[in-house]
Design a protein around this motif. Structure first.
Motif, PDB file in Angstrom:
ATOM      1  N   LYS A   1       0.837  -1.188   0.000  1.00 47.00           N
ATOM      2  CA  LYS A   1       0.000   0.000   0.000  1.00 47.00           C
ATOM      3  C   LYS A   1       0.879   1.248   0.000  1.00 47.00           C
ATOM      4  CE  LYS A   1      -3.948  -2.079   2.405  1.00 47.00           C
ATOM      5  NZ  LYS A   1      -4.853  -1.988   3.592  1.00 47.00           N
ATOM      6  N   ILE A   2       0.421   2.263  -0.694  1.00 51.96           N
ATOM      7  CA  ILE A   2       1.178   3.508  -0.761  1.00 51.96           C
ATOM      8  C   ILE A   2       1.045   4.242   0.566  1.00 51.96           C
ATOM      9  CG2 ILE A   2       1.465   5.704  -1.961  1.00 51.96           C
ATOM     10  CD1 ILE A   2       0.152   4.438  -4.391  1.00 51.96           C
TER      11      ILE A   2
ATOM     12  N   THR B   1       1.074   7.363   3.304  1.00 47.46           N
ATOM     13  CA  THR B   1       0.451   8.690   3.179  1.00 47.46           C
ATOM     14  C   THR B   1       1.389   9.716   2.553  1.00 47.46           C
ATOM     15  OG1 THR B   1      -0.929   8.237   5.115  1.00 47.46           O
ATOM     16  CG2 THR B   1      -0.688  10.541   4.452  1.00 47.46           C
TER      17      THR B   1
ATOM     18  N   LEU C   1       1.490   9.264  -1.125  1.00 48.28           N
ATOM     19  CA  LEU C   1       0.315   9.772  -1.833  1.00 48.28           C
ATOM     20  C   LEU C   1       0.426  11.271  -2.089  1.00 48.28           C
ATOM     21  CD1 LEU C   1      -2.548   7.849   0.004  1.00 48.28           C
ATOM     22  CD2 LEU C   1      -1.842   7.536  -2.373  1.00 48.28           C
ATOM     23  N   TRP C   2       0.837  12.011  -1.051  1.00 48.04           N
ATOM     24  CA  TRP C   2       1.011  13.456  -1.214  1.00 48.04           C
ATOM     25  C   TRP C   2       2.127  13.772  -2.208  1.00 48.04           C
ATOM     26  CZ3 TRP C   2      -2.372  16.979   0.070  1.00 48.04           C
ATOM     27  CH2 TRP C   2      -3.273  16.720   1.100  1.00 48.04           C
TER      28      TRP C   2
ATOM     29  N   PHE D   1       3.163  11.889  -4.728  1.00 45.92           N
ATOM     30  CA  PHE D   1       2.683  11.580  -6.075  1.00 45.92           C
ATOM     31  C   PHE D   1       1.739  12.663  -6.586  1.00 45.92           C
ATOM     32  CE2 PHE D   1       3.330   6.776  -5.279  1.00 45.92           C
ATOM     33  CZ  PHE D   1       4.595   6.826  -5.833  1.00 45.92           C
ATOM     34  N   ALA D   2       0.895  13.185  -5.703  1.00 51.06           N
ATOM     35  CA  ALA D   2      -0.030  14.244  -6.103  1.00 51.06           C
ATOM     36  C   ALA D   2       0.733  15.497  -6.527  1.00 51.06           C
ATOM     37  CB  ALA D   2      -0.988  14.564  -4.958  1.00 51.06           C
TER      38      ALA D   2
END
Length: 352
Positions: free
Chosen positions: A194-195, A197, A200-201, A203-204
């Motif tokens: 799983k990515i 947190t 995720l930020w 990558f965004a």
């Protein structure tokens, strides 16, 4: 129970991973060729979409003249390249043909091994939908490519920069998704990760930068100002045209788009530094790779401006964008593996 425990005995995660890594290599080449195609203004030289028969380029003088006549009907020729020689047309035709041909190769490289691995039941459980999705995304990307080209065949003298952005970001998403899946298959027991947190930020933030990079390419915004760090004599030129309504400036205004692309890069740098600091505890080589990729990309971006968008520098800048994606994916994945390992070691203590 892990996914590996549920996989058939014939599962070959390493072989599937190697296939996906090879696919990533082809996509990387595709991104480079796509950059050359864009920078040489070659993308509208082929005005028809023939997925099968288009694989064979013109072989006779009559066939070349037919393709040239089709090109003469579109606005790019009539308003910009009127009077172009057949020899010059052949040069731009080559890059668009090479780009499409490589797309066909990637399609086959996605389909044939997938079919073989599926037939041999070599795909570990939980990865069938991922590998199938990668193939479907490759097919969709071909359709997006034509959708992009079609935008420049009737009224415009170039392709839509928004469609160009969709095309580039889809390519880089497939690249990153395939790489993450390949790394999952190489990890212990081929367990999906799983990515985290922070990932995720990160990558965004990176996706936003890539989006504006595509807008810069599509709007030729790199030519707006060739100075850095200032745009001319100021941070943002006061005399620059401003579009209405306001939000259009973040999509259609070359000056605003270049400005955002310049400075959002350092938001990406901030996330890269945070990731690299965490990576340094578990994998120094991943930390170094992340610093190197992002640092090189920043320098190439500045050089691209200073050079007046020199072809070779600009192509290197686009190629390095794919390497930045790879460094982010590999680094975040390494953190995910380390986090999962840490939790598994702590679990017995919690139970006790």
């Amino acid at each position: 129970m892990t996914s590996a425990a549920l996989s058939p005995p014939s599962a070959r995660p390493l072989a599937v991973s190697n296939w996906l890594l090879s696919l990533c290599g082809l996509i990387f080449v595709m991104v480079v060729v796509g950059g050359i195609t864009r920078l040489t203004e070659s993308g509208l030289s082929i005005t028809e979409w023939k997925p099968i028969t288009g694989a064979i380029p013109p072989l006779t003088e009559a066939q070349w003249l037919r393709e040239f006549e089709l090109y003469k009907r579109i606005p790019e020729y009539q308003q910009i390249n009127k009077g172009m020689s057949l020899a010059d047309f052949k040069n731009i035709f080559f890059w668009e043909w090479a780009h499409r041909q490589l797309g066909r190769v990637i399609g086959l490289a996605a389909l044939l091994p997938l079919a073989w691995f599926a037939f041999k039941k070599a795909i570990p459980s939980g990865y069938g939908w991922r590998t199938g999705s990668i193939f479907l995304l490759v097919c969709v990307q071909g359709a997006i490519g034509w959708w992009m080209v079609a935008s420049g065949l009737t009224e415009r003298t170039d392709v839509s920069h928004v469609r160009l952005a969709v095309h580039l970001l889809t390519a880089l998403f497939i690249f990153g998704f395939a790489l993450w899946t390949a790394l999952d298959l190489r990890s212990a027991s081929a367990v999906p990760r799983k990515i985290p947190t922070l990932g995720l930020w990160a990558f965004a933030a990176l996706a936003i930068q890539l989006l504006f990079g595509a807008y810069v390419a599509g709007l030729d915004a790199g030519y707006a100002f060739n100075t850095w760090p200032l745009m001319g004599d100021s941070l943002y030129p006061a005399a620059a045209p401003w579009l209405e309504p306001f939000f259009r400036n973040f999509v259609d205004n070359p000056v605003t788009v270049q400005f955002i692309h310049r400075w959002w890069a350092f938001v990406v740098v901030a996330f890269a530094v945070m990731l690299a600091r965490r990576l340094k505890r578990v994998s120094r080589k991943h930390s170094i790779a992340l610093h190197a990729a992002v640092g090189t990309q920043i320098l190439l971006g500045i050089w691209t401006l200073w050079s007046g968008v020199d072809l070779h520098v600009a192509v290197a800048h686009q190629a390095t964008a794919a390497l930045v994606v790879a460094a982010f994916v590999a680094g975040v994945h390494r953190l995910a593996v380390a986090g999962a390992l840490s939790r598994s070691r702590a679990a017995p203590l919690v139970a006790a």
